[in-house]
Motif scaffolding. Structure first.
Motif, PDB file in Angstrom:
ATOM      1  N   ARG A 108      14.779 -73.807  -4.493  1.00  0.00           N
ATOM      2  CA  ARG A 108      13.948 -73.334  -3.375  1.00  0.00           C
ATOM      3  C   ARG A 108      14.579 -72.149  -2.652  1.00  0.00           C
ATOM      4  O   ARG A 108      13.975 -71.583  -1.766  1.00  0.00           O
ATOM      5  CB  ARG A 108      13.758 -74.464  -2.365  1.00  0.00           C
ATOM      6  CG  ARG A 108      12.937 -75.603  -2.887  1.00  0.00           C
ATOM      7  CD  ARG A 108      12.952 -76.739  -1.888  1.00  0.00           C
ATOM      8  NE  ARG A 108      11.978 -77.742  -2.229  1.00  0.00           N
ATOM      9  CZ  ARG A 108      12.188 -79.049  -2.106  1.00  0.00           C
ATOM     10  NH1 ARG A 108      13.345 -79.487  -1.653  1.00  0.00           N
ATOM     11  NH2 ARG A 108      11.255 -79.894  -2.431  1.00  0.00           N
ATOM     12  N   SER A 258       9.459 -67.394   1.981  1.00  0.00           N
ATOM     13  CA  SER A 258       8.313 -67.724   1.108  1.00  0.00           C
ATOM     14  C   SER A 258       7.291 -68.552   1.880  1.00  0.00           C
ATOM     15  O   SER A 258       6.079 -68.332   1.758  1.00  0.00           O
ATOM     16  CB  SER A 258       8.774 -68.523  -0.113  1.00  0.00           C
ATOM     17  OG  SER A 258       9.680 -67.766  -0.864  1.00  0.00           O
ATOM     18  N   LEU A 259       7.777 -69.485   2.683  1.00  0.00           N
ATOM     19  CA  LEU A 259       6.873 -70.330   3.475  1.00  0.00           C
ATOM     20  C   LEU A 259       6.094 -69.469   4.465  1.00  0.00           C
ATOM     21  O   LEU A 259       4.863 -69.577   4.574  1.00  0.00           O
ATOM     22  CB  LEU A 259       7.679 -71.390   4.228  1.00  0.00           C
ATOM     23  CG  LEU A 259       6.890 -72.219   5.240  1.00  0.00           C
ATOM     24  CD1 LEU A 259       5.964 -73.199   4.530  1.00  0.00           C
ATOM     25  CD2 LEU A 259       7.821 -72.982   6.172  1.00  0.00           C
ATOM     26  N   ASP A 260       6.807 -68.582   5.174  1.00  0.00           N
ATOM     27  CA  ASP A 260       6.139 -67.714   6.154  1.00  0.00           C
ATOM     28  C   ASP A 260       5.068 -66.860   5.486  1.00  0.00           C
ATOM     29  O   ASP A 260       3.954 -66.724   6.007  1.00  0.00           O
ATOM     30  CB  ASP A 260       7.171 -66.796   6.833  1.00  0.00           C
ATOM     31  CG  ASP A 260       8.033 -67.551   7.827  1.00  0.00           C
ATOM     32  OD1 ASP A 260       7.651 -68.662   8.212  1.00  0.00           O
ATOM     33  OD2 ASP A 260       9.097 -67.015   8.202  1.00  0.00           O
ATOM     34  N   ALA A 261       5.402 -66.290   4.329  1.00  0.00           N
ATOM     35  CA  ALA A 261       4.445 -65.426   3.639  1.00  0.00           C
ATOM     36  C   ALA A 261       3.206 -66.227   3.250  1.00  0.00           C
ATOM     37  O   ALA A 261       2.065 -65.768   3.421  1.00  0.00           O
ATOM     38  CB  ALA A 261       5.105 -64.806   2.409  1.00  0.00           C
ATOM     39  N   ALA A 262       3.428 -67.441   2.744  1.00  0.00           N
ATOM     40  CA  ALA A 262       2.290 -68.269   2.320  1.00  0.00           C
ATOM     41  C   ALA A 262       1.422 -68.649   3.516  1.00  0.00           C
ATOM     42  O   ALA A 262       0.191 -68.627   3.450  1.00  0.00           O
ATOM     43  CB  ALA A 262       2.804 -69.517   1.598  1.00  0.00           C
ATOM     44  N   MET A 263       2.077 -68.997   4.631  1.00  0.00           N
ATOM     45  CA  MET A 263       1.326 -69.409   5.825  1.00  0.00           C
ATOM     46  C   MET A 263       0.582 -68.226   6.438  1.00  0.00           C
ATOM     47  O   MET A 263      -0.545 -68.363   6.917  1.00  0.00           O
ATOM     48  CB  MET A 263       2.281 -70.038   6.853  1.00  0.00           C
ATOM     49  CG  MET A 263       2.928 -71.310   6.379  1.00  0.00           C
ATOM     50  SD  MET A 263       1.725 -72.594   6.032  1.00  0.00           S
ATOM     51  CE  MET A 263       1.859 -73.565   7.493  1.00  0.00           C
ATOM     52  N   GLN A 264       1.217 -67.054   6.413  1.00  0.00           N
ATOM     53  CA  GLN A 264       0.538 -65.856   6.937  1.00  0.00           C
ATOM     54  C   GLN A 264      -0.698 -65.557   6.108  1.00  0.00           C
ATOM     55  O   GLN A 264      -1.750 -65.214   6.656  1.00  0.00           O
ATOM     56  CB  GLN A 264       1.487 -64.642   6.856  1.00  0.00           C
ATOM     57  CG  GLN A 264       2.665 -64.693   7.788  1.00  0.00           C
ATOM     58  CD  GLN A 264       2.315 -64.280   9.213  1.00  0.00           C
ATOM     59  OE1 GLN A 264       1.158 -64.051   9.522  1.00  0.00           O
ATOM     60  NE2 GLN A 264       3.317 -64.208  10.057  1.00  0.00           N
ATOM     61  N   ARG A 265      -0.559 -65.712   4.796  1.00  0.00           N
ATOM     62  CA  ARG A 265      -1.712 -65.457   3.919  1.00  0.00           C
ATOM     63  C   ARG A 265      -2.828 -66.450   4.225  1.00  0.00           C
ATOM     64  O   ARG A 265      -3.996 -66.084   4.299  1.00  0.00           O
ATOM     65  CB  ARG A 265      -1.289 -65.600   2.447  1.00  0.00           C
ATOM     66  CG  ARG A 265      -0.677 -64.343   1.841  1.00  0.00           C
ATOM     67  CD  ARG A 265      -0.659 -64.404   0.329  1.00  0.00           C
ATOM     68  NE  ARG A 265       0.011 -65.580  -0.192  1.00  0.00           N
ATOM     69  CZ  ARG A 265       1.329 -65.670  -0.395  1.00  0.00           C
ATOM     70  NH1 ARG A 265       2.107 -64.647  -0.106  1.00  0.00           N
ATOM     71  NH2 ARG A 265       1.860 -66.773  -0.874  1.00  0.00           N
ATOM     72  N   ALA A 266      -2.464 -67.693   4.424  1.00  0.00           N
ATOM     73  CA  ALA A 266      -3.479 -68.734   4.610  1.00  0.00           C
ATOM     74  C   ALA A 266      -4.061 -68.729   6.009  1.00  0.00           C
ATOM     75  O   ALA A 266      -5.247 -68.974   6.200  1.00  0.00           O
ATOM     76  CB  ALA A 266      -2.860 -70.096   4.309  1.00  0.00           C
ATOM     77  N   TYR A 271      -0.869 -67.997  12.613  1.00  0.00           N
ATOM     78  CA  TYR A 271       0.509 -68.373  12.317  1.00  0.00           C
ATOM     79  C   TYR A 271       1.488 -67.687  13.275  1.00  0.00           C
ATOM     80  O   TYR A 271       2.608 -68.096  13.431  1.00  0.00           O
ATOM     81  CB  TYR A 271       0.853 -68.032  10.861  1.00  0.00           C
ATOM     82  CG  TYR A 271       2.170 -68.619  10.400  1.00  0.00           C
ATOM     83  CD1 TYR A 271       2.434 -69.973  10.542  1.00  0.00           C
ATOM     84  CD2 TYR A 271       3.151 -67.814   9.843  1.00  0.00           C
ATOM     85  CE1 TYR A 271       3.631 -70.520  10.121  1.00  0.00           C
ATOM     86  CE2 TYR A 271       4.355 -68.351   9.413  1.00  0.00           C
ATOM     87  CZ  TYR A 271       4.594 -69.708   9.555  1.00  0.00           C
ATOM     88  OH  TYR A 271       5.769 -70.237   9.154  1.00  0.00           O
TER      89      TYR A 271
END
Ligand code: SF4
Length: 295
Positions: A108, A258-266, A271
């Motif tokens: 991770r 990676s988590l931040d990028a995914a959450m920003q996208r979603a 966020y």
């Protein structure tokens, strides 16, 4: 050293000639060299002789259960991004009982520095064979010689995804200190293996001489090979030990990036309430929301 140690706990429990104290000194020197804010550094250890490090270091430190320092450290890091979280423990704790946590934290790319003191046996429990014991070495549970193949720790870390992988010994204090500093300042899962003597249970049983003689053998048998392919640095009983910096990957996103990028996208702007917003409990999120509304 005093600012880094809980002097009220001394004398420590480590045997004369044990390599663990040298690693603590190198770690403290790396913190000093890097001028780290000591209120922002936390140390987590598991069980075993190396696990005692957390008890002697004068930082926020946690002596956790056997094999669990990495999940504990991961939780600490996720709940406070400003902390530099360092795991210092032994080969049995990190690679056997905690082996699953080790490979997944590396996969991770959790932003942790893991320092593994490898003394080739389970020392605190009496010198049993461990995941780093070389083939043919004697231990309490392999009185005729170990017949299991040990892990090659740098290869395990590198193949699991660690962005920084190095191996040194407790003799190479200057290089080890610099390597720990490098690992501490690099984002992502960074790993430093330190080969260190356990004179009481491993080197004595294997007739490798006194601790000074063991350090002499590190001088004579180690070969510094920066950039070596980690899959080629296996340790054999009495054989050459390849040391150096093997892996230094740039630009790989950490777990939280990676988590931040995914959450920003979603979730887009939502966020922006706080990067750790979705990692809080429902009650804490309600408080954040209320503060954001100023009511
Ligand atoms: S038993 Fe071995 S590893 Fe444990 S403190 Fe003694 S010398 Fe060090």
């Amino acid at each position: 050293m005093e600012p880094f140690l809980r002097m009220d706990r001394f004398p420590h429990i480590w045997c004369p000639g044990c390599g663990i104290g040298t690693v603590v000194t190198c770690f403290a020197d790396a913190l000093k060299k890097g001028a780290f804010d000591l209120d922002r550094v936390a140390v987590v250890s598991g069980i075993g002789c190396s696990g005692r490090v957390a008890g002697y270091i004068k930082l926020d430190s946690f002596h956790t259960t056997h094999g669990r320092p990495i999940p504990f450290a991961t939780g600490l890091h996720l709940s406070n991004r400003k902390l530099k979280v360092v795991v210092i423990s032994g080969d049995g704790d990190l690679i056997a009982i905690g082996g699953n946590h080790f490979i997944h934290a590396a996969r991770r790319n959790v932003d942790l520095t893991v320092i593994c003191i490898n003394n080739f046996n389970y020392a605190m429990t009496g010198g049993q064979v461990g995941p780093g014991t070389p083939v043919s070495a004697l231990s309490t549970t392999t009185p005729f010689g170990n017949f299991e193949h040990p892990f090659n720790l740098p290869a395990l870390a590198a193949s699991s995804g660690a962005v920084y992988v190095a191996r040194w010994t407790s003799l190479h204090v200057r290089r080890l200190t610099n390597s720990i500093l490098e690992a501490l300042t690099k984002p992502g899962f960074t790993f430093v293996e330190v080969i260190a003597p356990c004179p009481t249970l491993y080197t004595r049983r294997n007739k490798l001489g006194t601790s000074i003689e063991v350090l002499g053998s590190y001088r004579d048998n180690c070969e510094i090979r920066h950039g070596a392919d980690p899959s080629t640095v296996d340790i054999t009983f009495g054989g050459k030990i390849v040391i150096g910096k093997f892996v230094d990957v740039a630009g790989k996103p950490t777990f939280l990036e990676s988590l931040d990028a995914a959450m920003q996208r979603a979730l887009g702007k939502e966020y922006g309430l706080g990067k750790d917003y979705y990692m809080r409990s429902a009650g804490q999120r309600a408080l954040v929301d209320r503060e954001a509304r100023h009511d």
